[in-house]
Design a protein around this motif. Structure first.
Motif, PDB file in Angstrom:
ATOM      1  N   PRO A  76       7.753   7.053  -2.801  1.00  0.00           N
ATOM      2  CA  PRO A  76       6.513   6.567  -2.187  1.00  0.00           C
ATOM      3  C   PRO A  76       6.752   6.137  -0.746  1.00  0.00           C
ATOM      4  CG  PRO A  76       7.467   4.877  -3.610  1.00  0.00           C
ATOM      5  CD  PRO A  76       8.296   6.117  -3.813  1.00  0.00           C
ATOM      6  N   ILE A  77       5.791   6.447   0.114  1.00  0.00           N
ATOM      7  CA  ILE A  77       5.802   5.941   1.489  1.00  0.00           C
ATOM      8  C   ILE A  77       4.879   4.729   1.499  1.00  0.00           C
ATOM      9  CG2 ILE A  77       5.373   6.465   3.902  1.00  0.00           C
ATOM     10  CD1 ILE A  77       5.653   9.430   3.213  1.00  0.00           C
ATOM     11  N   VAL A  78       5.436   3.567   1.808  1.00  0.00           N
ATOM     12  CA  VAL A  78       4.686   2.326   1.606  1.00  0.00           C
ATOM     13  C   VAL A  78       4.661   1.474   2.873  1.00  0.00           C
ATOM     14  CG1 VAL A  78       5.300   2.286  -0.846  1.00  0.00           C
ATOM     15  CG2 VAL A  78       6.713   1.034   0.802  1.00  0.00           C
ATOM     16  N   TYR A  79       3.703   0.566   2.878  1.00  0.00           N
ATOM     17  CA  TYR A  79       3.667  -0.447   3.931  1.00  0.00           C
ATOM     18  C   TYR A  79       3.046  -1.719   3.378  1.00  0.00           C
ATOM     19  CZ  TYR A  79      -1.322   0.764   4.639  1.00  0.00           C
ATOM     20  OH  TYR A  79      -2.667   0.991   4.474  1.00  0.00           O
ATOM     21  N   ASN A 105      11.052   6.694   6.789  1.00  0.00           N
ATOM     22  CA  ASN A 105      11.728   7.907   6.320  1.00  0.00           C
ATOM     23  C   ASN A 105      12.611   7.592   5.102  1.00  0.00           C
ATOM     24  OD1 ASN A 105      13.220  10.256   6.010  1.00  0.00           O
ATOM     25  ND2 ASN A 105      13.907  10.355   8.126  1.00  0.00           N
ATOM     26  N   PRO A 106      12.011   7.377   3.934  1.00  0.00           N
ATOM     27  CA  PRO A 106      12.796   6.962   2.763  1.00  0.00           C
ATOM     28  C   PRO A 106      13.847   7.975   2.319  1.00  0.00           C
ATOM     29  CG  PRO A 106      10.457   6.548   2.400  1.00  0.00           C
ATOM     30  CD  PRO A 106      10.560   7.378   3.638  1.00  0.00           C
ATOM     31  N   ASP A 107      13.523   9.265   2.333  1.00  0.00           N
ATOM     32  CA  ASP A 107      14.496  10.266   1.876  1.00  0.00           C
ATOM     33  C   ASP A 107      15.727  10.285   2.778  1.00  0.00           C
ATOM     34  OD1 ASP A 107      12.728  10.923  -0.115  1.00  0.00           O
ATOM     35  OD2 ASP A 107      12.112  12.837   0.771  1.00  0.00           O
ATOM     36  N   GLY A 108      15.493  10.277   4.076  1.00  0.00           N
ATOM     37  CA  GLY A 108      16.612  10.256   5.002  1.00  0.00           C
ATOM     38  C   GLY A 108      17.420   8.983   4.875  1.00  0.00           C
ATOM     39  N   VAL A 125       0.845  -1.190   0.000  1.00  0.00           N
ATOM     40  CA  VAL A 125       0.000   0.000   0.000  1.00  0.00           C
ATOM     41  C   VAL A 125       0.880   1.239   0.000  1.00  0.00           C
ATOM     42  CG1 VAL A 125      -1.851   1.242   1.183  1.00  0.00           C
ATOM     43  CG2 VAL A 125      -1.722  -1.264   1.344  1.00  0.00           C
ATOM     44  N   GLU A 126       0.606   2.148  -0.924  1.00  0.00           N
ATOM     45  CA  GLU A 126       1.295   3.436  -0.950  1.00  0.00           C
ATOM     46  C   GLU A 126       0.405   4.479  -0.278  1.00  0.00           C
ATOM     47  OE1 GLU A 126       2.823   6.749  -4.211  1.00  0.00           O
ATOM     48  OE2 GLU A 126       2.901   4.617  -4.742  1.00  0.00           O
ATOM     49  N   ASN A 127       0.991   5.196   0.665  1.00  0.00           N
ATOM     50  CA  ASN A 127       0.228   6.187   1.417  1.00  0.00           C
ATOM     51  C   ASN A 127       1.016   7.488   1.448  1.00  0.00           C
ATOM     52  OD1 ASN A 127      -1.119   7.738   3.352  1.00  0.00           O
ATOM     53  ND2 ASN A 127      -1.693   5.964   4.580  1.00  0.00           N
ATOM     54  N   GLY A 128       0.957   8.211   0.348  1.00  0.00           N
ATOM     55  CA  GLY A 128       1.644   9.493   0.268  1.00  0.00           C
ATOM     56  C   GLY A 128       3.042   9.368  -0.323  1.00  0.00           C
ATOM     57  N   THR A 129       3.672  10.514  -0.510  1.00  0.00           N
ATOM     58  CA  THR A 129       5.028  10.572  -1.035  1.00  0.00           C
ATOM     59  C   THR A 129       5.866  11.519  -0.181  1.00  0.00           C
ATOM     60  OG1 THR A 129       4.431  12.342  -2.576  1.00  0.00           O
ATOM     61  CG2 THR A 129       4.357  10.084  -3.419  1.00  0.00           C
ATOM     62  N   THR A 130       7.159  11.328  -0.247  1.00  0.00           N
ATOM     63  CA  THR A 130       8.081  12.171   0.503  1.00  0.00           C
ATOM     64  C   THR A 130       8.316  13.478  -0.243  1.00  0.00           C
ATOM     65  OG1 THR A 130      10.046  11.321  -0.618  1.00  0.00           O
ATOM     66  CG2 THR A 130       9.248  10.089   1.306  1.00  0.00           C
ATOM     67  N   ASP A 131       9.078  14.365   0.374  1.00  0.00           N
ATOM     68  CA  ASP A 131       9.406  15.636  -0.268  1.00  0.00           C
ATOM     69  C   ASP A 131      10.231  15.445  -1.532  1.00  0.00           C
ATOM     70  OD1 ASP A 131       8.623  18.166   1.524  1.00  0.00           O
ATOM     71  OD2 ASP A 131       9.056  16.480   2.827  1.00  0.00           O
ATOM     72  N   GLU A 132      10.989  14.371  -1.591  1.00  0.00           N
ATOM     73  CA  GLU A 132      11.792  14.089  -2.782  1.00  0.00           C
ATOM     74  C   GLU A 132      11.094  13.137  -3.743  1.00  0.00           C
ATOM     75  OE1 GLU A 132      16.264  14.965  -1.039  1.00  0.00           O
ATOM     76  OE2 GLU A 132      15.632  12.871  -1.249  1.00  0.00           O
ATOM     77  N   GLY A 133       9.821  12.882  -3.498  1.00  0.00           N
ATOM     78  CA  GLY A 133       9.007  12.137  -4.455  1.00  0.00           C
ATOM     79  C   GLY A 133       9.022  10.629  -4.314  1.00  0.00           C
TER      80      GLY A 133
END
Length: 398
Positions: A150-153, A209-212, A140-148
């Motif tokens: 996907p935030i997923v679970y 925190n994918p971008d970090g 499931v994708e629930n939003g995106t980070t500032d750098e684009g």
């Protein structure tokens, strides 16, 4: 040089180079008075890899930039703590110890994986079970980070049931790499254990925190924030510490109002897509969340609320009993305590405190014991984490 300026400098260096001349000090507190006055050693320039705990004999580790060295040593003397340098140059240390294997093919827990590889792995698992009638696995994708990104679970469960929910959170502090394979190992174990699969719906967040997380691979290995630019300093000092951005005692303890600090709490609670993501999960499943576990990596504790004050929640007895079972299942080498006491310091704006405040009865931090988990030890460590999670889940099925 001010803490603001040295962080600006840190942001423009290449991989690891921003840590040249940084030293790590051991902080061995001998008295309760020293623990009480730990705040004397804190500033926006000091990065505690591990907080000291006089109660449990845990020696802290504080990374100190060259600009703060004399100040820090003066504060050590004022506090009555012996000066002991653990790492003389963090840049050299990282070059020697932190170049881990990044596997390109099979996901075998023999290395630390980049975010795109993690997404590919999750998609492969989802596809392999898409025709199953008794196991439902959704990416499931629930939003995106500032750098684009996907935030997923992962959501895993039995599609014929409407069970209580267990949430496993990892990668909220991006430099704590071991938490990521630990979360993905939960996916593998749950699929194999029918009793736990039938008993709960599992939500696994491998990287909050994918971008970090990506930035720790490409630029600064010890980065603690995301990569947002919403503050008044924008691109000069990017990032918010996600585990200080939740709406509980926000910006009070172990937090900073400076965008250049590694503990920057953001412009307001939930200013970041990563914290809003966790909030949305709570809102969606609030009536069903039974257990929430945040995987972290500093000192070898199993901790329960509260972190923001030196007191336990009303669930103290239940947390203690269940936490004791988790410690025993993990071999007994972990300490169990209230979060603020376990970590030797209060912390505001954390995910587990926020979930507890908003009705989740059981919320724990599993804080992996060994900070520098080498590739050959990853599988052993993550299986040990799983034993703690499994015994907690099993306790609700008895």
């Amino acid at each position: 040089m001010s803490s603001k300026i040295f962080n600006i400098v840190l942001c423009v260096y290449g991989k690891h180079e921003g840590y040249k001349g940084y030293q790590v000090y051991n902080i061995d507190l001998k008295t309760e008075e020293q623990q009480k006055n730990l705040h004397l050693l804190k500033s926006d320039g000091i990065d505690f890899w591990r907080k000291p705990s006089q109660k449990y004999g845990v020696v802290g580790k504080a990374m100190v930039p060259p600009s703060h060295r004399m100040w820090f040593e003066d504060k050590l003397e004022e506090l009555g703590v012996e000066k002991e340098i653990a790492i003389n140059d963090v840049f050299e240390y990282l070059l020697e110890t932190q170049e881990f294997k990044n596997a390109d093919t099979s996901f075998d827990f023999a290395g630390y994986y980049r975010y795109d590889k993690i997404i590919d792995y999750m998609k492969t698992i989802e596809t392999s079970y898409e025709n199953s009638t008794d196991i439902e696995i959704k990416l499931v994708e629930n939003g995106t980070t500032d750098e684009g990104r996907p935030i997923v679970y992962f959501k895993i469960g039995n599609p014929t049931r409407n069970n209580s929910v267990v949430i496993i959170e990892a990668g909220i502090n991006p430099r704590e790499w071991i938490t990521v394979p630990a979360a993905l190992n939960v996916v593998d174990k749950v699929i194999q254990q029918r009793r736990l699969l039938d008993g709960f719906d599992w939500i696994i967040i491998p990287v909050v925190n994918p971008d970090g997380y990506e930035y720790t691979h490409t630029n600064l290995r010890l980065w603690t924030k995301n990569r947002s630019v919403r503050s008044n300093l924008g691109t000069i000092c990017p990032g918010v510490n996600i585990n200080r951005n939740f709406d509980i005692d926000w910006q009070i303890s172990d937090s900073s109002t400076s965008p250049c600090s590694h503990l920057y709490a953001g412009t307001e609670p939930f200013s970041e897509p990563e914290t809003r993501f966790i909030r949305s999960l709570h809102m969606e499943y609030s009536e069903r969340i039974l257990l929430y576990i945040s995987l972290q990596n500093t000192a070898g504790f199993i901790a329960y609320p509260w972190q923001y004050e030196r007191a336990a929640s009303g669930m103290f007895r239940q947390h203690y009993v269940l936490g004791t079972q988790m410690v025993d299942a993990m071999g007994g080498d972990y300490n169990l305590d209230i979060g603020s006491l376990a970590f030797g310091d209060r912390a505001s704006g954390t995910s587990t405190d926020y979930l507890t405040l908003n009705g989740v009865l059981y919320a724990f931090n599993i804080d992996v014991q060994d900070q520098d988990v080498q590739a050959e030890d990853i599988k052993t460590v993550v299986d040990n984490v799983w034993r703690g999670i499994a015994v907690a889940a099993e306790s609700f099925l008895e």
